[in-house]
Design an enzyme around this catalytic site. Structure first.
Site, PDB file in Angstrom:
ATOM      1  N   LYS A 291     -32.177 -38.348 -75.865  1.00 20.41           N
ATOM      2  CA  LYS A 291     -31.017 -37.538 -76.258  1.00 20.41           C
ATOM      3  C   LYS A 291     -30.610 -37.979 -77.656  1.00 20.41           C
ATOM      4  O   LYS A 291     -30.890 -39.107 -78.070  1.00 20.41           O
ATOM      5  CB  LYS A 291     -29.857 -37.777 -75.282  1.00 20.41           C
ATOM      6  CG  LYS A 291     -28.817 -36.673 -75.295  1.00 20.41           C
ATOM      7  CD  LYS A 291     -29.188 -35.517 -74.391  1.00 20.41           C
ATOM      8  CE  LYS A 291     -28.246 -34.344 -74.578  1.00 20.41           C
ATOM      9  NZ  LYS A 291     -28.514 -33.278 -73.601  1.00 20.41           N
TER      10      LYS A 291
ATOM     11  N   ASP B  54     -27.968 -28.673 -77.461  1.00 14.98           N
ATOM     12  CA  ASP B  54     -26.950 -29.094 -76.479  1.00 14.98           C
ATOM     13  C   ASP B  54     -25.627 -28.597 -77.067  1.00 14.98           C
ATOM     14  O   ASP B  54     -25.637 -27.660 -77.893  1.00 14.98           O
ATOM     15  CB  ASP B  54     -26.977 -30.624 -76.300  1.00 14.98           C
ATOM     16  CG  ASP B  54     -26.117 -31.108 -75.133  1.00 14.98           C
ATOM     17  OD1 ASP B  54     -26.532 -30.957 -73.982  1.00 14.98           O
ATOM     18  OD2 ASP B  54     -24.997 -31.617 -75.367  1.00 14.98           O
TER      19      ASP B  54
HETATM   20  P1  NDP Z   1     -22.060 -24.970 -76.069  1.00 13.12           P
HETATM   21  O1  NDP Z   1     -21.738 -25.715 -77.299  1.00 13.12           O
HETATM   22  O2  NDP Z   1     -22.806 -23.702 -76.156  1.00 13.12           O
HETATM   23  O3  NDP Z   1     -20.715 -24.680 -75.234  1.00 13.12           O
HETATM   24  C1  NDP Z   1     -19.888 -25.722 -74.818  1.00 13.12           C
HETATM   25  C2  NDP Z   1     -18.680 -25.130 -74.137  1.00 13.12           C
HETATM   26  O4  NDP Z   1     -17.913 -26.178 -73.555  1.00 13.12           O
HETATM   27  C3  NDP Z   1     -17.737 -24.408 -75.098  1.00 13.12           C
HETATM   28  O5  NDP Z   1     -17.083 -23.386 -74.411  1.00 13.12           O
HETATM   29  C4  NDP Z   1     -16.770 -25.518 -75.489  1.00 13.12           C
HETATM   30  O6  NDP Z   1     -15.512 -25.057 -75.936  1.00 13.12           O
HETATM   31  C5  NDP Z   1     -16.622 -26.244 -74.173  1.00 13.12           C
HETATM   32  N1  NDP Z   1     -16.263 -27.652 -74.422  1.00 13.12           N
HETATM   33  C6  NDP Z   1     -16.970 -28.559 -75.122  1.00 13.12           C
HETATM   34  N2  NDP Z   1     -16.314 -29.737 -75.169  1.00 13.12           N
HETATM   35  C7  NDP Z   1     -15.166 -29.533 -74.486  1.00 13.12           C
HETATM   36  C8  NDP Z   1     -14.070 -30.351 -74.175  1.00 13.12           C
HETATM   37  N3  NDP Z   1     -14.010 -31.637 -74.577  1.00 13.12           N
HETATM   38  N4  NDP Z   1     -13.072 -29.810 -73.422  1.00 13.12           N
HETATM   39  C9  NDP Z   1     -13.114 -28.503 -73.017  1.00 13.12           C
HETATM   40  N5  NDP Z   1     -14.143 -27.690 -73.287  1.00 13.12           N
HETATM   41  C10 NDP Z   1     -15.142 -28.191 -74.005  1.00 13.12           C
HETATM   42  O7  NDP Z   1     -22.832 -26.033 -75.116  1.00 13.12           O
HETATM   43  P2  NDP Z   1     -23.767 -25.766 -73.882  1.00 13.12           P
HETATM   44  O8  NDP Z   1     -23.283 -24.584 -73.126  1.00 13.12           O
HETATM   45  O9  NDP Z   1     -25.161 -25.815 -74.350  1.00 13.12           O
HETATM   46  O10 NDP Z   1     -23.519 -27.086 -73.017  1.00 13.12           O
HETATM   47  C11 NDP Z   1     -22.489 -27.195 -72.042  1.00 13.12           C
HETATM   48  C12 NDP Z   1     -22.803 -28.349 -71.105  1.00 13.12           C
HETATM   49  O11 NDP Z   1     -24.071 -28.116 -70.460  1.00 13.12           O
HETATM   50  C13 NDP Z   1     -22.913 -29.720 -71.747  1.00 13.12           C
HETATM   51  O12 NDP Z   1     -22.470 -30.710 -70.832  1.00 13.12           O
HETATM   52  C14 NDP Z   1     -24.416 -29.883 -71.948  1.00 13.12           C
HETATM   53  O13 NDP Z   1     -24.806 -31.240 -72.032  1.00 13.12           O
HETATM   54  C15 NDP Z   1     -24.917 -29.241 -70.659  1.00 13.12           C
HETATM   55  N6  NDP Z   1     -26.309 -28.794 -70.685  1.00 13.12           N
HETATM   56  C16 NDP Z   1     -26.742 -27.895 -71.631  1.00 13.12           C
HETATM   57  C17 NDP Z   1     -28.048 -27.468 -71.614  1.00 13.12           C
HETATM   58  C18 NDP Z   1     -28.540 -26.403 -72.522  1.00 13.12           C
HETATM   59  O14 NDP Z   1     -29.686 -25.961 -72.333  1.00 13.12           O
HETATM   60  N7  NDP Z   1     -27.764 -25.935 -73.479  1.00 13.12           N
HETATM   61  C19 NDP Z   1     -29.026 -28.042 -70.662  1.00 13.12           C
HETATM   62  C20 NDP Z   1     -28.445 -28.896 -69.657  1.00 13.12           C
HETATM   63  C21 NDP Z   1     -27.141 -29.271 -69.719  1.00 13.12           C
HETATM   64  P3  NDP Z   1     -15.176 -25.096 -77.523  1.00 13.12           P
HETATM   65  O15 NDP Z   1     -16.054 -24.022 -78.104  1.00 13.12           O
HETATM   66  O16 NDP Z   1     -13.727 -24.837 -77.621  1.00 13.12           O
HETATM   67  O17 NDP Z   1     -15.569 -26.479 -77.984  1.00 13.12           O
END
Ligand code: NDP
Length: 446
Positions: A126, A166
């Site tokens: 990571k 991510d």
């Molecule tokens: P994105 O950046 O596309 O979206 C993240 C989302 O989570 C946004 O809506 C963001 O809101 C919100 N968010 C982030 N940090 C916070 C916080 N501290 N409090 C509240 N909301 C928050 O990321 P992904 O969708 O790719 O990833 C989301 C999760 O899934 C993570 O935990 C990631 O590790 C996990 N994941 C992702 C994979 C992938 O293929 N993308 C694979 C496996 C796991 P805002 O825009 O306001 O920050």
């Protein structure tokens, strides 16, 4: 048993002080895997888990870049190469101001087990940076990505370490990172996954994590003789994972009630259908707007500022935002409102207290390392297609994804079945551990 686990955790803690997220991830694994190791002669006495919690390599580097006002900015970049026993390091890059060593080590550690569960040959890694893409222009993001890759390129490669996206790293960032890698190495290789379709990407990769979570939950429900039809579903986040989890829930006949971001959540009692979801995708992916802008077009929906969606009554909850976003008090609320199933799209979104509540109340609960493995699984398929110089169709990739999620579910059953309950945490941890541990034993003390 408790004494052995405590001793182990004390030793790990001593070496990794001030790393709470990493210790949280290690504790969850230790509590389920150590009792298994103790009963197995081949693993007992080999210090195998102690070797797994120590990264093979940690790289930390300066990322200096120039913003649009011609000021010099400095961020910190990282790559954690955690374990390569079953394949090259594989895991995403996260760009978010909260990024630090503890968070990336927890993610890299989880990734070892997740990648092992997919049955594909991928080790765990990571990386990322404390850079915040929010509010930056495209050219600023490009300059940052170029500077970041100018150091990272020395440590990665298609047979060594293959990063992906991510939080904060989507198709735009992967494009800039890939462009700089290609320029520096003067070669076109599958060094990153999540690439654009016309330059080596795989169909279904953007959808894979979200779709995969829902396929996994579907398997859990089927095991209880149920399905998604008519179920009320609460989702957090509105990024990549949340968007495609919502899309698949809608396709399978469930009703999506909420989506959120760091400003709060929207609640649409009538349900967020495909048309409304397309609007959210436009808002988040193109306009990079806050989720409450949704109310301008759909004024009957409500917005709850600085709140989390777990207070909305539902049958199924799918946390898809970030770590520790679902705490013990949130779990209590979900249980009180008769939620029966929680499937994690994010990594470690439920706190240890919340997981205890779910287990105590026999809630169907899937940890992210099992339920969100669809993203890295399709990344593995992207690597395979790159090596073959061939592209599979959308249907072919989707079928493979479904089948991998079904296999992961079966592995969880194999190791996690208890009397009248499936302990998916135990199942995922032990199934993920066995494959990596066997490879490490075969490869000697390295
Ligand atoms: P994105 O950046 O596309 O979206 C993240 C989302 O989570 C946004 O809506 C963001 O809101 C919100 N968010 C982030 N940090 C916070 C916080 N501290 N409090 C509240 N909301 C928050 O990321 P992904 O969708 O790719 O990833 C989301 C999760 O899934 C993570 O935990 C990631 O590790 C996990 N994941 C992702 C994979 C992938 O293929 N993308 C694979 C496996 C796991 P805002 O825009 O306001 O920050």
């Amino acid at each position: 048993m408790d004494k052995i686990i405590k001793q182990f955790l004390a030793e790990v803690n001593q070496r990794n002080q001030n790393e709470p997220e990493f210790m949280q991830a290690v504790t969850e694994v230790a509590e389920t895997v150590i009792p298994y190791i103790v009963k197995k002669d081949i693993y007992y006495g080999q210090n195998i888990l102690l070797r797994m919690v120590e990264p093979e390599r940690v790289v930390s580097f300066r990322v200096a870049w120039i913003n649009d006002k011609e000021e010099i900015e400095v961020n910190r970049g990282y790559r954690i190469e955690m374990n390569s026993a079953i394949g090259p390091y594989k895991g995403g890059l996260r760009f978010h101001p909260s990024v630090n060593l503890s968070i990336l080590k927890f993610l890299a550690f989880e990734q070892i087990f997740k990648n092992s569960l997919t049955t594909l040959p991928m080790g765990g890694g990571k990386g990322g940076s404390d850079f915040d893409p929010k509010g930056k222009t495209d050219t600023e993001v490009m300059r940052f990505c170029q500077s970041f890759m100018t150091e990272l390129f020395r440590h990665i490669g298609p047979n060594r370490d293959i990063p992906a996206g991510d939080i904060g790293v989507g198709s735009r960032e992967i494009g800039y990172l890939f462009g700089q890698y290609k320029r520096l190495k003067n070669e076109f290789t599958g060094v990153l996954t999540g690439k654009g379709i016309s330059w080596g990407g795989s169909l279904i990769r953007p959808e894979a994590t979200g779709y995969g979570v829902v396929y996994f939950i579907q398997k859990m429900l089927e095991h209880q003789g149920e399905g998604f039809k008519g179920k009320k579903v609460v989702i957090s986040g509105s990024g990549n994972v949340a968007q495609y989890a919502a899309e698949k829930v809608i396709q399978l006949g469930g009703t999506v009630l909420t989506l959120s971001d760091s400003s709060g959540y929207i609640y649409d009692k009538a349900g967020i259908d495909q048309e409304k979801l397309s609007h959210i995708m436009e808002l988040k992916n193109k306009r990079r707007a806050r989720v409450n802008v949704y109310l301008k077009k759909y004024p009957k929906a409500e917005f709850f500022q600085n709140s989390k969606p777990w207070e909305v009554a539902c049958d199924i909850a799918i946390p898809c935002a970030t770590q520790n976003e679902l705490e013990e008090k949130d779990a209590d609320l979900l249980i009180k409102n008769n939620c029966r199933c929680v499937g994690e799209g994010a990594n470690m979104p439920s706190s240890p207290g919340a997981i205890n509540r779910f287990t105590m109340h026999k809630i169907l609960y899937a940890p992210g390392k099992a339920s969100n493995a669809g993203g890295v699984a399709v990344s593995g398929l992207e690597m395979a297609q790159n090596s073959l110089r061939y592209n599979w169709t959308r249907e072919e990739v989707d079928d493979k994804l479904k089948s991998i999620m079904g296999d992961i579910h079966q592995s969880c059953l194999d190791y996690g079945k208890e009397k009248n309950y499936v302990n998916y945490v135990k199942g995922a941890n032990i199934a993920g551990f066995v494959k990596v541990a066997d490879a490490m034993l075969a490869q000697g003390v390295v």
